[in-house]
Design a protein around this motif. Structure first.
Motif, PDB file in Angstrom:
ATOM      1  N   PHE A 123      -3.148   1.533   0.816  1.00 49.55           N
ATOM      2  CA  PHE A 123      -2.461   0.252   0.852  1.00 49.55           C
ATOM      3  C   PHE A 123      -1.151   0.322   0.086  1.00 49.55           C
ATOM      4  O   PHE A 123      -0.077   0.005   0.599  1.00 49.55           O
ATOM      5  CB  PHE A 123      -3.326  -0.808   0.149  1.00 49.55           C
ATOM      6  CG  PHE A 123      -3.860  -1.841   1.081  1.00 49.55           C
ATOM      7  CD1 PHE A 123      -2.993  -2.637   1.795  1.00 49.55           C
ATOM      8  CD2 PHE A 123      -5.214  -2.021   1.230  1.00 49.55           C
ATOM      9  CE1 PHE A 123      -3.480  -3.591   2.648  1.00 49.55           C
ATOM     10  CE2 PHE A 123      -5.712  -2.961   2.091  1.00 49.55           C
ATOM     11  CZ  PHE A 123      -4.839  -3.750   2.798  1.00 49.55           C
ATOM     12  N   ASN A 157       1.427   2.454   1.725  1.00 50.20           N
ATOM     13  CA  ASN A 157       2.042   1.830   2.896  1.00 50.20           C
ATOM     14  C   ASN A 157       3.060   0.781   2.500  1.00 50.20           C
ATOM     15  O   ASN A 157       4.136   0.694   3.087  1.00 50.20           O
ATOM     16  CB  ASN A 157       0.968   1.202   3.785  1.00 50.20           C
ATOM     17  CG  ASN A 157       0.365   2.217   4.723  1.00 50.20           C
ATOM     18  OD1 ASN A 157       1.019   3.172   5.094  1.00 50.20           O
ATOM     19  ND2 ASN A 157      -0.888   2.024   5.078  1.00 50.20           N
ATOM     20  N   VAL A 165      -1.899  -4.953   8.345  1.00 49.52           N
ATOM     21  CA  VAL A 165      -1.728  -3.958   7.275  1.00 49.52           C
ATOM     22  C   VAL A 165      -3.084  -3.405   6.871  1.00 49.52           C
ATOM     23  O   VAL A 165      -3.250  -2.203   6.652  1.00 49.52           O
ATOM     24  CB  VAL A 165      -1.024  -4.574   6.050  1.00 49.52           C
ATOM     25  CG1 VAL A 165      -0.955  -3.564   4.927  1.00 49.52           C
ATOM     26  CG2 VAL A 165       0.364  -5.021   6.419  1.00 49.52           C
ATOM     27  N   LEU A 166      -4.081  -4.280   6.835  1.00 47.62           N
ATOM     28  CA  LEU A 166      -5.441  -3.853   6.508  1.00 47.62           C
ATOM     29  C   LEU A 166      -5.920  -2.812   7.524  1.00 47.62           C
ATOM     30  O   LEU A 166      -6.427  -1.756   7.160  1.00 47.62           O
ATOM     31  CB  LEU A 166      -6.364  -5.070   6.534  1.00 47.62           C
ATOM     32  CG  LEU A 166      -7.692  -4.936   5.832  1.00 47.62           C
ATOM     33  CD1 LEU A 166      -7.489  -5.034   4.340  1.00 47.62           C
ATOM     34  CD2 LEU A 166      -8.647  -5.998   6.307  1.00 47.62           C
ATOM     35  N   ILE A 210      -4.222  -0.862   9.394  1.00 44.90           N
ATOM     36  CA  ILE A 210      -3.500   0.412   9.355  1.00 44.90           C
ATOM     37  C   ILE A 210      -3.888   1.217   8.119  1.00 44.90           C
ATOM     38  O   ILE A 210      -3.959   2.435   8.157  1.00 44.90           O
ATOM     39  CB  ILE A 210      -1.983   0.155   9.421  1.00 44.90           C
ATOM     40  CG1 ILE A 210      -1.620  -0.311  10.822  1.00 44.90           C
ATOM     41  CG2 ILE A 210      -1.200   1.399   9.061  1.00 44.90           C
ATOM     42  CD1 ILE A 210      -0.200  -0.750  10.982  1.00 44.90           C
ATOM     43  N   SER A 211      -4.175   0.533   7.014  1.00 37.49           N
ATOM     44  CA  SER A 211      -4.413   1.259   5.759  1.00 37.49           C
ATOM     45  C   SER A 211      -5.845   1.743   5.591  1.00 37.49           C
ATOM     46  O   SER A 211      -6.081   2.735   4.917  1.00 37.49           O
ATOM     47  CB  SER A 211      -4.066   0.381   4.558  1.00 37.49           C
ATOM     48  OG  SER A 211      -2.775  -0.111   4.665  1.00 37.49           O
ATOM     49  N   VAL A 212      -6.808   1.024   6.158  1.00 39.35           N
ATOM     50  CA  VAL A 212      -8.196   1.418   5.916  1.00 39.35           C
ATOM     51  C   VAL A 212      -8.617   2.442   6.965  1.00 39.35           C
ATOM     52  O   VAL A 212      -8.506   2.183   8.155  1.00 39.35           O
ATOM     53  CB  VAL A 212      -9.134   0.192   5.992  1.00 39.35           C
ATOM     54  CG1 VAL A 212     -10.522   0.576   5.574  1.00 39.35           C
ATOM     55  CG2 VAL A 212      -8.611  -0.916   5.120  1.00 39.35           C
ATOM     56  N   PRO A 213      -9.091   3.608   6.535  1.00 37.15           N
ATOM     57  CA  PRO A 213      -9.473   4.629   7.512  1.00 37.15           C
ATOM     58  C   PRO A 213     -10.702   4.210   8.319  1.00 37.15           C
ATOM     59  O   PRO A 213     -11.540   3.445   7.843  1.00 37.15           O
ATOM     60  CB  PRO A 213      -9.790   5.853   6.651  1.00 37.15           C
ATOM     61  CG  PRO A 213      -9.399   5.524   5.278  1.00 37.15           C
ATOM     62  CD  PRO A 213      -9.245   4.063   5.161  1.00 37.15           C
ATOM     63  N   PHE A 225     -13.318   5.846   9.046  1.00 40.08           N
ATOM     64  CA  PHE A 225     -14.623   6.227   8.512  1.00 40.08           C
ATOM     65  C   PHE A 225     -15.008   5.405   7.292  1.00 40.08           C
ATOM     66  O   PHE A 225     -16.072   5.609   6.724  1.00 40.08           O
ATOM     67  CB  PHE A 225     -14.669   7.725   8.204  1.00 40.08           C
ATOM     68  CG  PHE A 225     -13.584   8.201   7.302  1.00 40.08           C
ATOM     69  CD1 PHE A 225     -12.430   8.723   7.817  1.00 40.08           C
ATOM     70  CD2 PHE A 225     -13.722   8.110   5.933  1.00 40.08           C
ATOM     71  CE1 PHE A 225     -11.419   9.153   6.996  1.00 40.08           C
ATOM     72  CE2 PHE A 225     -12.721   8.547   5.099  1.00 40.08           C
ATOM     73  CZ  PHE A 225     -11.569   9.073   5.628  1.00 40.08           C
ATOM     74  N   VAL A 226     -14.131   4.491   6.890  1.00 37.65           N
ATOM     75  CA  VAL A 226     -14.523   3.498   5.886  1.00 37.65           C
ATOM     76  C   VAL A 226     -14.934   2.203   6.587  1.00 37.65           C
ATOM     77  O   VAL A 226     -15.944   1.588   6.250  1.00 37.65           O
ATOM     78  CB  VAL A 226     -13.380   3.242   4.884  1.00 37.65           C
ATOM     79  CG1 VAL A 226     -13.715   2.068   3.983  1.00 37.65           C
ATOM     80  CG2 VAL A 226     -13.140   4.476   4.036  1.00 37.65           C
ATOM     81  N   ARG A 286       1.551  -5.262  15.323  1.00 40.74           N
ATOM     82  CA  ARG A 286       2.841  -5.164  14.644  1.00 40.74           C
ATOM     83  C   ARG A 286       3.967  -4.844  15.615  1.00 40.74           C
ATOM     84  O   ARG A 286       5.050  -5.425  15.569  1.00 40.74           O
ATOM     85  CB  ARG A 286       2.777  -4.086  13.567  1.00 40.74           C
ATOM     86  CG  ARG A 286       2.399  -4.658  12.227  1.00 40.74           C
ATOM     87  CD  ARG A 286       2.018  -3.611  11.241  1.00 40.74           C
ATOM     88  NE  ARG A 286       3.125  -2.763  10.830  1.00 40.74           N
ATOM     89  CZ  ARG A 286       3.252  -2.276   9.598  1.00 40.74           C
ATOM     90  NH1 ARG A 286       2.380  -2.592   8.681  1.00 40.74           N
ATOM     91  NH2 ARG A 286       4.247  -1.487   9.285  1.00 40.74           N
ATOM     92  N   LEU A 287       3.665  -3.903  16.504  1.00 40.80           N
ATOM     93  CA  LEU A 287       4.662  -3.469  17.476  1.00 40.80           C
ATOM     94  C   LEU A 287       5.070  -4.618  18.388  1.00 40.80           C
ATOM     95  O   LEU A 287       6.257  -4.867  18.617  1.00 40.80           O
ATOM     96  CB  LEU A 287       4.053  -2.333  18.295  1.00 40.80           C
ATOM     97  CG  LEU A 287       4.986  -1.316  18.918  1.00 40.80           C
ATOM     98  CD1 LEU A 287       5.760  -0.617  17.830  1.00 40.80           C
ATOM     99  CD2 LEU A 287       4.180  -0.298  19.710  1.00 40.80           C
ATOM    100  N   GLY A 306       7.169  -7.319  16.623  1.00 39.14           N
ATOM    101  CA  GLY A 306       8.561  -6.897  16.445  1.00 39.14           C
ATOM    102  C   GLY A 306       9.347  -6.980  17.731  1.00 39.14           C
ATOM    103  O   GLY A 306      10.449  -7.536  17.781  1.00 39.14           O
TER     104      GLY A 306
END
Lengths: 361, 309
Positions: A340, A343, B136-137, B139-142, B144-145, B193-194, B197
């Motif tokens: 996070f 990013n 954002v969540l 994109i950031s959290v993998p 496998f999590v 997101r894309l 924009g």
């Protein structure tokens, strides 16, 4: 003539006022500092770096030491001996109930073992300093401190990300600027190669590389090599584009007309002007490096025991998550927070160094 | 258009050929092989095994034999899974993975554009902030999590959904909900997101202003003009997204015990099962080439400015 002296180091804006000239970097820094999320991200990333790389001098438990009496302890602020005793007694009650209710005599040996361990714990409690330890984030299935393991896993994950990003940036800059500056067949050759690599998913390249190297070779090295091999592609394209557009600009022409050598033009004019975009792409790529590494480790193709990365810790945690959820959640949260922060920092840097791209995706 | 398709199809052949050749020689040149184990096999038996799989011949002969077989759609026997041909192994596993991937991508596309359009039309309002935080969540959290956490909550605690299995098991369609939700997350987030924009950009463009100026209803402007123009970057992203999603499915299959390519993939890499690895390389690159091909055609259909010559 003090007035004229002042004029030489101060620029004039459109209202004829003197303004202090601001370099690109100072300007970017100012913009970055205004972005609260990016600043927060920067602090978090900084804190992670300090903790993970300073772990050996900070007072953490060892990440390899196994305490068989401290297996699967939940996160707690109490000393380990007390927590372990509580867990054992709970288990003893459960076992007794199971034996009485469904008459499972096969559990009797388990009960005896638990009884023996309780006696051992009670006797040891005040003598052995091990039981005075506090496991803030619990322990894993071998009685190792989760906090220390997560920090150690972070060390390997961040290291791979860092070295990978630097390698990718280096290869990308060299090949991208070569192609962009020289043009012609060199550019074509590099371009076709990049296209070919793009058309293969990175996992295929990883397993091809894994099957190429002799068995038992250092898996961290393989991983790092495989990830770095494919992640220079985007940077090389970006650098190439930037160099081509700069190559035809007036200030480069001026330098050429004054007889500057190719070396000077590349290192003095073209690369410094591409640095912003290189930094942006590298910071944005850093978290994806860590994610790729952990993904492979999660699958069992990456970092293997006794070493551990965030990916291996998560995959170990998945195995006992119903009974011991902290074993999954601790590394998962640690990793997610870092990604996070990275990013946000990357987005902030992009907005700061390249204001035109603001608000785009 | 048809000439473009033919030319594009022809250009696939050399790319494919280079991929197969490169990976064949890279894999074969490495020391060790599928039959080297901890315990030494007696040399006579080893020679027999090598002869059976034609591995005692010169490498070039093996290469031409392999290419010939591939052209006949025969990927050879597996060296480690005895009595299984690579065709059998991949034929059973790949459809499952592809089905999972396609469903996930479909859901990601649908939800992603929906969320993206909503937040673009309500720019800087709470809908926008909420949607972009979720993005954002994602994109950031993998993956496998996300997967294990979903499983912990919905299968183990709430017991609403089964922990594992596939459509053909007793729980049926319920089994695919969590795998799809997990697998689509990063792509959903990125597409949201894309599209946000690109739609913001299209909303400011001249042709949208023209459409409004000639008195079209806002609904028509959005549906006919804005959406069509705003979809272009998403279509470009579909190619890489598809390749990413089949890779991501390796982890999702492992978490939810789905009989896809994931297990074979990991095993073949660890065992150096040459023919299986080659088979995976071939099938994956074919899928990718096909996906990119479809994207190119879609692109032409959406954007009238692109003409295929």
């Amino acid at each position: 003539m003090p007035l004229l002296d002042k004029k030489t180091d101060k620029a004039v804006n459109e209202f004829n006022q003197y303004v202090k000239p601001v370099s690109l970097w100072a300007d970017a820094w100012k913009r970055l500092r205004r972005n609260k999320m990016a600043v927060l991200g920067m602090w978090i990333v900084g804190a992670y770096l300090v903790v993970t790389f300073g772990a050996s001098v900070l007072p953490f438990h060892s990440y390899t030491e196994q305490q068989m009496l401290h297996v699967n302890l939940p996160p707690s602020l109490k000393p380990a001996g007390v927590v372990a005793l509580g867990e054992h007694e709970k288990r003893r009650v459960d076992l007794k109930e199971a034996i009485e209710r469904s008459g499972r005599s096969d559990l009797k040996t388990d009960l005896e073992r638990v009884d023996a361990e309780i006696i051992q714990l009670k006797g040891d409690m005040d003598v052995n300093p091990v039981h005075k330890r506090v496991y803030i984030l619990g322990t894993d299935y071998l009685g190792r401190d989760m906090l220390a393991r997560t920090i150690y896993g972070g060390q390997i994950s961040i290291m791979i990300g860092l070295i990978g990003t630097l390698t990718a940036a280096f290869i990308g800059i060299v090949l991208g600027s070569l192609g962009g500056y020289l043009g012609g067949w060199v550019d074509n050759l590099i371009g076709r190669f990049v296209d070919l690599m793009y058309s293969l998913p990175y996992m295929l390249i990883v397993i091809i590389i894994m099957s190429m190297l002799p068995t038992g070779s250092n898996s961290i090295f393989v991983l790092y090599l495989a990830i770095a091999m494919i992640s220079w592609l985007t940077i090389s394209r970006v650098v190439r584009g930037q160099i081509i557009s700069l190559k035809n600009s007036e200030f480069v022409e001026a330098a050429k007309s004054m007889g500057a050598s190719s070396n000077r033009i590349i290192f003095r004019h073209l690369l410094p002007n591409s640095l912003g975009i290189i930094i942006i792409y590298s910071t944005l790529q850093f978290p994806s490096f860590i994610m790729n590494e952990s993904f492979l480790s999660f699958l069992g193709l990456g970092v293997s025991a006794p070493q551990a990365s965030w990916g291996t810790l998560v995959s170990e945690g998945v195995q006992g998550m119903q009974l011991y959820p902290w074993r999954l959640l601790v590394p998962a949260v640690a990793m997610t927070v870092f990604l996070f922060a990275m990013n946000f920092l990357g987005d902030g840097l992009r907005d700061a160094l390249d204001p035109q791209s603001k608000n785009r995706s | 258009m048809s000439r473009f398709i033919v030319r594009r199809l022809l250009s696939v052949i050399p790319t494919f050929f280079i991929i197969v050749t490169l990976s064949f020689f890279l894999i074969r040149l490495a020391p060790g092989g599928p039959f080297s184990r901890e315990k030494k096999i007696p040399p006579e038996i080893m020679a027999n095994i090598m002869a059976k799989y034609h591995m005692d011949e010169p490498l070039l002969n093996q290469y031409f034999r392999y290419i010939g077989d591939v052209l006949k759609f025969d990927l050879g026997p597996s060296y480690r899974y005895k009595d299984h041909s690579v065709n059998d192994l991949l034929g059973a596993a790949f459809p499952v993975s592809i089905m999972l991937g396609t469903m996930a991508l479909g859901v990601a596309l649908l939800l992603g554009t929906l969320v993206g359009v909503t937040s673009a039309l309500n720019q800087n309002k709470w809908q926008d902030y909420a949607a972009m935080s979720v993005a954002v969540l994602g994109i950031s959290v993998p993956l496998f999590v996300i997967g294990p956490v979903l499983m912990l909550v919905f299968a183990l605690q709430l017991k609403w959904l089964p922990t594992s299995g596939w459509i053909n098991s007793r729980a049926g369609w319920k089994t695919v909900i969590m795998p799809i939700a997990t697998l689509m997350m990063p792509y959903f987030a990125y597409i949201a997101r894309l599209s946000r924009g690109s739609i913001i950009e299209v909303l400011r463009s001249d042709y949208v202003r023209t459409a409004r100026a000639k008195g079209l209803k806002e609904r028509v402007v959005i549906a006919k003009h804005v959406l069509k123009g705003g979809m272009l970057p998403i279509v470009t992203y579909l190619g890489p997204a598809f390749s990413g999603i089949i890779i991501g499915s390796l982890a999702v299959e492992q978490i939810f015990v789905i009989p896809g390519i994931g297990k074979i993939f990991v095993q073949s890499a660890l065992n150096r099962d040459y023919t299986v690895i080659m088979g995976e390389v071939i099938v994956y690159s074919l899928i990718l080439i096909a996906a990119n091909f479809v994207v190119d055609i879609l692109y032409g259909l959406l954007d009238p400015r692109i003409s295929y010559k």
